[in-house]
Design a protein around this motif. Structure first.
Motif, PDB file in Angstrom:
ATOM      1  N   GLU A 304       0.778  -1.462   0.221  1.00 52.35           N
ATOM      2  CA  GLU A 304      -0.013   0.011   0.314  1.00 52.35           C
ATOM      3  C   GLU A 304       0.613   0.993   0.047  1.00 52.35           C
ATOM      4  O   GLU A 304       0.513   2.172  -0.494  1.00 52.35           O
ATOM      5  CB  GLU A 304      -0.884   0.188   1.150  1.00 52.35           C
ATOM      6  N   ARG A 328      -8.161   4.034  -5.796  1.00 46.63           N
ATOM      7  CA  ARG A 328      -9.385   2.597  -6.633  1.00 46.63           C
ATOM      8  C   ARG A 328      -8.758   1.155  -7.063  1.00 46.63           C
ATOM      9  O   ARG A 328      -9.319   0.792  -7.094  1.00 46.63           O
ATOM     10  CB  ARG A 328     -10.304   3.437  -7.250  1.00 46.63           C
ATOM     11  N   GLN A 331      -7.717  -0.058  -3.627  1.00 46.98           N
ATOM     12  CA  GLN A 331      -9.022  -1.009  -2.781  1.00 46.98           C
ATOM     13  C   GLN A 331      -9.835  -2.160  -3.502  1.00 46.98           C
ATOM     14  O   GLN A 331     -10.131  -2.377  -2.864  1.00 46.98           O
ATOM     15  CB  GLN A 331      -9.411   0.362  -3.411  1.00 46.98           C
ATOM     16  N   ASP A 341      -9.995  -3.130   3.470  1.00 49.35           N
ATOM     17  CA  ASP A 341     -10.333  -2.214   3.180  1.00 49.35           C
ATOM     18  C   ASP A 341      -8.576  -1.225   3.063  1.00 49.35           C
ATOM     19  O   ASP A 341      -8.017  -1.685   3.840  1.00 49.35           O
ATOM     20  CB  ASP A 341     -11.180  -0.565   4.295  1.00 49.35           C
ATOM     21  N   PRO A 342      -8.679  -0.581   2.331  1.00 52.85           N
ATOM     22  CA  PRO A 342      -7.120   0.390   2.407  1.00 52.85           C
ATOM     23  C   PRO A 342      -6.642   1.087   3.833  1.00 52.85           C
ATOM     24  O   PRO A 342      -7.864   1.290   4.379  1.00 52.85           O
ATOM     25  CB  PRO A 342      -7.657   1.290   1.146  1.00 52.85           C
ATOM     26  N   GLN A 347      -7.356   6.458   1.859  1.00 55.04           N
ATOM     27  CA  GLN A 347      -8.665   7.028   2.428  1.00 55.04           C
ATOM     28  C   GLN A 347      -8.454   8.560   2.316  1.00 55.04           C
ATOM     29  O   GLN A 347      -8.851   9.368   1.704  1.00 55.04           O
ATOM     30  CB  GLN A 347      -9.334   6.614   3.281  1.00 55.04           C
TER      31      GLN A 347
END
Length: 370
Positions: A304, A328, A331, A341-342, A347
């Motif tokens: 990430e 996106r 994600q 979820d990220p 976010q």
């Protein structure tokens, strides 16, 4: 020794039949001096044992024993009692300890960030057959620590050693010792690849390993980045990454004993690549960072931080739509492959890109240009 103090009648000297002659005190002093000299000789003997053990890399502990009597262990003398080679009057000890650690030029340099290599006297040396190279790789992975013979045999023959395994191992050790210390006199103790109890070790006092240099460069790079010195961080990260030539400990990277260390180094390498890209962004080299991060995230799509850096680099390069697409896509992949979820930082970055937040704009760092 107590002089005098006979029973039953006062204190008389035992020297000269109990008469106090003019030489009594002198004889007593001489005996006391002799006693001190005997004690000094005993201390000297013990200190000499420790001194020669450290200088010759001998192990005087009762628990230590030779690995065997094969060719790998016949190039060192047996340990014999050390006696002082001088008269008592010549024994003089300085206040400083008899042994002080030295930091000489390494006798051998090992490269494990790729196929195993060794440099002795400024030249690459031939490390021999595959199992001999694998033996050295196992020892490099634990440099400065003894590796038991049983562990080495298990790793080299993957749990199915032949009856001649110990003999073969001793032959490999003897061959490596000749290569790593070509100038060592016959039957003198090895300095680089030492026998230690029921195992072997590479002495970290006389060797250098690229793994350690890489770790030092990585640490220095992150510290420089934290201090707001991206140019210094770039130098450190790039110097560390140039040490890599392939998979760490290539010969034994998949063995049970070395696998955790190889995995640790690979993770550190990836974090250094990300750190270098963060430093590129800090000095304003956005397009350069984009090129490197696109290749990096394709190879490691679930990292990430790499996705975060790529998105920021694209945004600063005027490619807002692509920056959002990276976030996106990440994600969606996390949800489909991992069901998560990220992390909040991604976010938050997406919201800031949508709002053109001034905090995302690049600002020159004093002294931060390339």
């Amino acid at each position: 020794m107590v002089i005098g103090a006979e029973r039953g009648g006062g204190h008389r000297s035992r020297i000269d039949g109990g008469r106090r002659s003019g030489h009594g005190n002198g004889d007593a002093r001489r005996i006391a001096e002799l006693e001190r000299e005997v004690r000094e000789l005993r201390r000297a003997n013990e200190m000499l044992k420790v001194y020669f053990a450290q200088e010759l890399d001998l192990d005087l502990s009762p628990a230590s024993a030779a690995v065997g009597t094969g060719p790998g262990d016949r190039d060192g003398p047996e340990i014999a009692p050390v006696t002082p080679p001088m008269a008592a009057d010549a024994v003089r000890w300085d206040p400083a300890p008899p042994y002080a650690p030295r930091t000489p030029r390494p006798m051998a340099e090992f490269r494990a960030l790729g196929p195993i290599e060794a440099v002795v006297g400024g030249r690459l040396v031939d490390l021999g057959a595959p199992k001999q190279r694998a033996l050295l790789a196992v020892l490099i992975s634990k440099v400065g620590q003894p590796v038991a013979v049983d562990v080495i045999v298990e790793e080299l023959w993957t749990g199915n050693p032949p009856p001649s395994a110990i003999t073969s191992l001793q032959a490999y050790v003897a061959n490596l010792r000749r290569v790593l210390e070509p100038g060592r006199a016959p039957r003198t103790p090895a300095t680089v690849l030492r026998t230690f109890g029921r195992g072997y070790l590479l002495d970290n006092r006389v060797v250098e390993v690229d793994v350690h240099r890489f770790g030092e460069r990585a640490t220095a790079g992150w510290r420089a980045l934290d201090r707001g010195e991206p140019r210094q961080a770039l130098r450190e990260f790039e110097a560390g990454l140039t040490l890599w030539r392939g998979q760490a400990y290539a010969e034994v990277a998949d063995t049970a004993y070395v696998r955790p260390e190889a995995a640790r180094l690979e993770e550190l390498r990836l974090s250094v690549i990300e750190g270098r890209c963060a430093a590129l962004l800090a000095v304003g080299a956005h397009e350069m960072a984009v090129a490197e991060l696109e290749a990096f995230t394709q190879a490691h799509p679930l990292r990430e931080y790499g996705c975060e850096l790529l998105s920021l680099a694209l945004y600063r390069s005027g490619r807002q739509a692509e920056a959002l697409a990276v976030l996106r896509t990440n994600q969606k992949r996390l949800a489909e492959e991992l069901g998560i979820d990220p992390r909040p930082a991604l976010q938050h970055l997406e919201n800031e890109i949508l709002n053109h937040a001034p905090a995302l704009d690049w600002r020159p760092v004093p002294g931060g240009g390339i």
